[in-house]
Structures are given as structure tokens and as C-alpha cells.
Scaffold this active site. Structure first.
Site, PDB file in Angstrom:
ATOM      1  N   PHE A 181       0.802  -1.233   0.000  1.00 38.17           N
ATOM      2  CA  PHE A 181       0.000   0.000   0.000  1.00 38.17           C
ATOM      3  C   PHE A 181       0.831   1.277   0.000  1.00 38.17           C
ATOM      4  CE2 PHE A 181       0.822  -0.178   4.590  1.00 38.17           C
ATOM      5  CZ  PHE A 181       1.037   1.157   4.869  1.00 38.17           C
ATOM      6  N   LYS A 197      -1.173  -7.109  -9.223  1.00 34.92           N
ATOM      7  CA  LYS A 197      -2.110  -7.211  -8.099  1.00 34.92           C
ATOM      8  C   LYS A 197      -1.814  -6.054  -7.149  1.00 34.92           C
ATOM      9  CE  LYS A 197      -3.077  -8.342  -4.284  1.00 34.92           C
ATOM     10  NZ  LYS A 197      -3.621  -7.391  -3.284  1.00 34.92           N
ATOM     11  N   GLU A 214      -5.088  -3.856  -1.859  1.00 41.48           N
ATOM     12  CA  GLU A 214      -6.525  -3.585  -1.763  1.00 41.48           C
ATOM     13  C   GLU A 214      -6.795  -2.278  -1.014  1.00 41.48           C
ATOM     14  OE1 GLU A 214      -4.743  -5.847  -0.393  1.00 41.48           O
ATOM     15  OE2 GLU A 214      -5.443  -6.533   1.569  1.00 41.48           O
ATOM     16  N   SER A 235       5.242  -6.991   3.407  1.00 41.05           N
ATOM     17  CA  SER A 235       5.826  -7.331   4.710  1.00 41.05           C
ATOM     18  C   SER A 235       6.621  -8.634   4.621  1.00 41.05           C
ATOM     19  CB  SER A 235       4.702  -7.486   5.733  1.00 41.05           C
ATOM     20  OG  SER A 235       3.853  -8.535   5.321  1.00 41.05           O
ATOM     21  N   CYS A 265       9.792   1.545   3.453  1.00 42.83           N
ATOM     22  CA  CYS A 265      10.699   0.456   3.851  1.00 42.83           C
ATOM     23  C   CYS A 265      12.114   0.982   4.003  1.00 42.83           C
ATOM     24  CB  CYS A 265      10.653  -0.669   2.834  1.00 42.83           C
ATOM     25  SG  CYS A 265      11.261  -0.152   1.236  1.00 42.83           S
ATOM     26  N   GLU A 281       9.302  -3.954  13.089  1.00 43.90           N
ATOM     27  CA  GLU A 281       8.995  -2.869  12.152  1.00 43.90           C
ATOM     28  C   GLU A 281       7.725  -2.181  12.638  1.00 43.90           C
ATOM     29  OE1 GLU A 281       7.735  -3.970   8.105  1.00 43.90           O
ATOM     30  OE2 GLU A 281       8.820  -2.207   7.407  1.00 43.90           O
TER      31      GLU A 281
END
Ligand code: NAD
Length: 485
Positions: free
Chosen positions: A150, A174, A177, A227, A282, A376
Site C-alpha cells: 500500500f 495485483k 486492496e 511485509s 521500507c 517494524e
């Protein structure tokens, strides 16, 4: 609902998914319902793979110098539509407009790199014995898939779309969402740029569709960004189905601040690294190791952090769950004896009360065993640990299981080199808080931040998105004499 329901993009057209299952797409900025996103099924994936397979022969046979013409035009369209794309990115992701502009600019740079691929992909040829030549060429894989997170709705899809497609593959994308809208606009722009139908297809969804991608026999390779927990699942499932896979995971990036660091520059860089994109990068600094006495620099970091205001120059975090999780980490650290120097919990953001904001947070006297030091957090939070020596700082950095990035702030070149050689991370910064390599240098971490061989961008991506064909030919030139007579 501000926008129409999101649809899949298959064979050049927006189409409904086969299932009625859908999720709301909520703007983290103010809680507005933006759209809905369909949870596609394996049947939807079948249609996308069929379209991609049908497009592959013509697309892959087109010379690469022709294929990249699409990306020259796409780059111009990204530039032309930069403002609109940036606004959409901010709406669905919550980052500030300036951060979204930077994200689209990075997408432009990634596309620019793809247009240079004809210069980089030349094979090799050698006469290995009289009349015998060996030759190598990079051949596209076929239908490939890209699964994205995301936090960069435009940039991370553009890590893979331009390179994989310019190299002759057809792709199933993909999107996350949580931020499905930007990808649809990218597909529209690619169509406008002349990308043939079926070369890029978008299938929305969550776990079910990711599993179907990992299992689909028509998909040759999968790149994943997200992740570590899911990267491991995808890597294992894809490779157990004998697919090529590169899965980038999470991170816990450490900054080491040495006593000779330039105070103002260091403080600005640390504050910007931990809070940029609300810490949802990240490459964000999430832990700092203060080597020796750098208390005056820590004071300045706090001053800089206090200038960062949620809803103004700090965006929202992605969801209510995320906000609660991040604030939970801060509360737990406080309970365990850490000192909260700047507290970003529950900020008031006038006019955006339904937005999901966390203010910049600086936590001092963290010990390496605390969860804020180990895990994280993915929010605008930095945890400061103390070390007496550089070796102690390196031991703390190297003990963390991730290995995306590490940075050092110092004026001593020898010390910087010492740390570059010893830090166990794929991307190292010296006086740089967010050491993202610019194109053509490739992006990729080490350890639990990446599973698979090679990097996702730059020249390294050529190896991932293609396979090598080796041909050996023998022609006897003498045999040709008098052939016409
Ligand atoms: P995520 O792992 O939750 O989701 C990533 C993708 O996987 C999404 O498309 C999602 O739909 C799908 N997914 C989620 N759970 C799944 C499951 N159980 N099985 C199969 N698929 C699943 O990640 P996120 O929250 O969207 O993104 C944030 C994470 O991504 C952070 O950990 C961040 O560090 C990481 N990230 C890493 C890099 C990198 O280059 N290493 C870059 C950007 C983000």
C-alpha cells in the site's frame, strides 16, 4: 462514494470481478469513502492470464527498440498528468501532496530507465573456433505477476511494470486492496501510450488472489513487495510451484550517529527519514544508535521533529488499525522504561478529525530487547539506543533480522568505510537518511528484507525478468561457394 467502484483491467478493458465480495477504500486523510475494491477469484485470474498469454507472442517478438517507444510516451503522460496522479495518490494513501509528487517523479525516473534497456540488453557473441559462434540473448519469460504493497501506490508498481514489460513480458498486476485506484490510472495511461491490450492486466483482491497467482500454471515469475511475513509465504508458495520469485519484505533501518556528525544536517536528515511518508517507507529510519555523547544532536532531532505537524507537513497513516498499532508500540515502550522525548500519540488535526494521524515520535533510552527496537513499526517513530563504540553500534544493527538499509552520520571517511564494510544491509547511507539508490543503480535489501536472487530495479532486474538463450552455430563458408550457380 467519491469515485466509481474499482474494476479489474483485463485485455485493455475495465471489467467487473466475478465475485460480489468487495472492500471499502477509505481515505486516511479524512475518512472519506473513495471507492470499493473487488475481491477477485481464480476465474478472474484465469481471464487475465488468458489475455496476457494471447498478447505475448506479438509483444515479445516486437524488437525491444519498438517496445520501449510505448514507455517514452508513457513517461511523457506521467509528466503531463503528474498533478492529478499525485492528488489521487495522496487521497488513497494519506501521504502529503509533496510526497506524492516525489513518488510520481520517481515513477518517471523508473520509466526513463526502462527506455534505456535496449542499450543494456545486448547479448554476447564470439567465434569460439573456426566458423563456430556462440551467442547469448535475453529472452522474456512469458506471463509474469507483480504483487505490491500500500505504501507507494504508483512507484512500486512502476518498479516492475516498465522493466518487465519493456523486456517483452506480459504482466498481471495485483495492487494493494488498500490503494487500488492509482494502478488503474497507470493502466489507462499505458493504453493511451499505445500498450497493446492484454500486455498489462490488473486483478484486485487479497489473500485468495495472491494464492491463486502463486499456484497458476500459466504464470512464470512473481515479484512481491510487502511485509516479511507475507514475502515468506509468497516466496515459499511460488517456488514450491517451480516459479521464479523475488520477494521484498519489511525493514528495521538503523542510523548510527557519531559524535563528529554535523548537528544541523544530521538532525534534519534523521527527522525527515523517520517521518517522511508518515514513516511508512521500507527505507525509513526506525532505530537510531547514538554512539558516545551525541545528546546535543538528539536535542536538535527533537526540535526538528516538533516542526513536523500532522495534517500539514506530515501525512496520515494508512488506517485506524495502523494508528492503534503504532500508538500501542509507543505506550509499551514507555511502560518498559523508555523515555518519550516527542510524543505523537492522538494528535488533534483540525478539520480532519476522521483522518488517521500519528505525530512524529522520538523515544530515547530504548534497549535492544524492546519491541520498538526489534520490530517494524511502520509509523513516524524513532527509537534511540545508546552505544559506547562503533563496534557496539554495529553489533546492535547487525543483530536485527532485517537488512534493507543502514546509515551513518560522521565526518570521518575512514569510519564511514568501516561501517559500509561491516553493516549487514543491502543499501547503506553516509550522511544520507534515506539511501535509496537512484536509477540505474538497483534497489534491494538483504537478510529478512529480501528473498530470492538479485534486485528488483536497475540492471539487476534484467536477470530476473528474462532468461538467457545460448546458441552455437557452425557455418562452413567454403560450402557457400558457387551456391548460386
Ligand atoms: P502486506 O505484506 O500486508 O501486503 C502486501 C501485498 O500482499 C498486498 O497486495 C496484499 O494484498 C497481499 N497480502 C497481504 N496479506 C497476505 C497474505 N496473508 N497472503 C497473501 N497475500 C497477502 O504489506 P503492506 O502492509 O501492504 O505494505 C507494508 C509492508 O511492505 C512493510 O512491511 C514494508 O516494509 C514493506 N515494503 C517493503 C519494500 C521493500 O522494498 N523491501 C517496499 C515497500 C514496502
Amino acid at each position: 462514494m467519491k469515485y466509481a467502484a474499482t474494476q479489474n483491467f483485463i485485455n485493455g478493458k475495465f471489467v467487473n470481478a466475478g465475485s460480489d465480495r468487495k472492500l471499502d477504500v477509505i481515505s486516511p486523510v479524512d475518512g472519506t469513502l473513495l471507492s470499493t475494491v473487488p475481491m477477485s477469484t481464480s476465474k478472474d485470474l484465469d481471464s487475465a492470464v488468458t489475455a496476457a498469454k494471447a498478447a505475448f507472442p506479438a509483444w515479445s517478438r516486437m524488437p525491444i527498440k519498438e517496445r520501449v517507444q510505448v514507455f517514452f510516451r508513457y513517461k511523457t503522460l506521467l509528466e503531463k498528468n503528474l498533478d492529478e496522479l499525485a492528488k489521487l495518490c495522496s487521497e488513497e494513501n494519506g501521504k502529503t501532496y509533496g510526497e506524492s509528487v516525489a513518488e510520481i517523479e520517481k515513477s518517471i525516473e523508473l520509466t526513463e530507465f526502462a527506455t534505456s534497456l535496449p542499450q543494456l540488453i545486448t547479448g554476447e557473441i564470439l567465434e569460439v573456433s573456426k566458423g563456430v559462434e556462440c551467442r547469448t540473448e535475453h529472452v522474456p519469460l512469458g506471463v509474469v505477476a507483480s504483487i505490491v504493497p500500500f505504501n507507494f501506490p504508483s512507484m512500486v508498481p512502476n518498479w516492475t511494470i516498465p522493466n518487465a514489460i519493456a523486456l517483452g513480458n506480459c504482466m498481471i498486476m495485483k495492487p494493494s486492496e488498500k490503494v487500488p485506484l492509482s494502478c488503474g490510472r497507470l493502466a489507462e495511461l499505458l493504453k493511451e501510450a499505445g500498450l497493446p491490450d492484454g500486455v498489462l492486466n490488473i486483478v484486485h483482491g487479497d489473500v485468495e488472489i495472491v494464492e491463486a497467482i502463486c499456484d497458476h500454471p500459466g504464470i512464470e515469475a512473481i515479484s512481491f513487495v510487502g511485509s516479511t511475513k507475507v514475502a515468506k509465504i509468497v516466496y515459499q508458495r511460488a517456488t514450491s510451484n517451480f516459479k521464479r520469485c523475488l520477494a521484498l519484505g519489511g525493514a528495521k533501518n538503523h542510523l548510527m550517529v557519531l559524535p563528529d556528525a554535523i548537528p544541523a544536517m544530521t538532525a534534519q536528515n534523521v527527522a525527515a527519514s523517520m517521518s517522511g511518508c508518515a514513516g511508512q517507507r521500507c527505507m525509513a529510519a526506525s532505530a537510531m544508535v547514538a554512539v558516545g555523547n551525541v545528546d546535543s544532536i538528539i536535542d536538535r532531532i527533537c526540535e526538528e521533529a516538533r516542526k513536523i505537524v500532522p495534517g500539514e507537513n506530515l501525512g496520515a497513516v494508512i488506517s485506524k488499525e495502523s494508528k492503534e498499532r503504532i500508538e500501542g508500540y509507543i505506550t509499551e515502550a514507555e511502560k518498559n522504561g523508555a523515555k518519550i522525548l516527542v510524543d505523537g500519540r492522538s494528535p488533534k488535526v483540525n478539520g480532519k478529525e476522521n483522518g488517521t494521524y500519528v505525530g512524529p515520535t522520538v523515544i530515547d533510552h530504548v534497549t535492544p530487547d524492546m519491541s520498538v527496537a526489534r520490530e517494524e513499526i511502520f509509523g513516524p517513530v524513532i527509537s534511540i539506543m545508546r552505544a559506547k563504540t562503533v563496534d557496539e553500534a554495529l553489533a546492535i544493527e547487525n543483530a536485527n533480522p532485517y537488512g534493507n538499509a543502514a546509515s551513518v552520520f560522521t565526518q570521518n571517511g575512514g569510519m564511514a568505510r568501516y561501517i559500509i564494510e561491516r553493516a549487514s544491509a543491502g543499501m547503506i547511507g553516509v550522511n544520507v537518511g534515506v539511501p535509496v539508490p537512484r536509477e540505474p543503480f538497483s534497489f534491494g535489501g538483504w537478510n529478512e528484507s529480501k528473498f530470492g536472487v538479485g534486485d528488483i530495479t536497475g540492471k539487476s532486474s534484467i536477470e530476473f525478468w528474462t532468461k538467457l538463450k545460448k546458441s552455437t552455430t557452425k557455418w562452413n563458408p567454403e560450402a557457400g561457394i558457387n551456391w548460386m550457380s
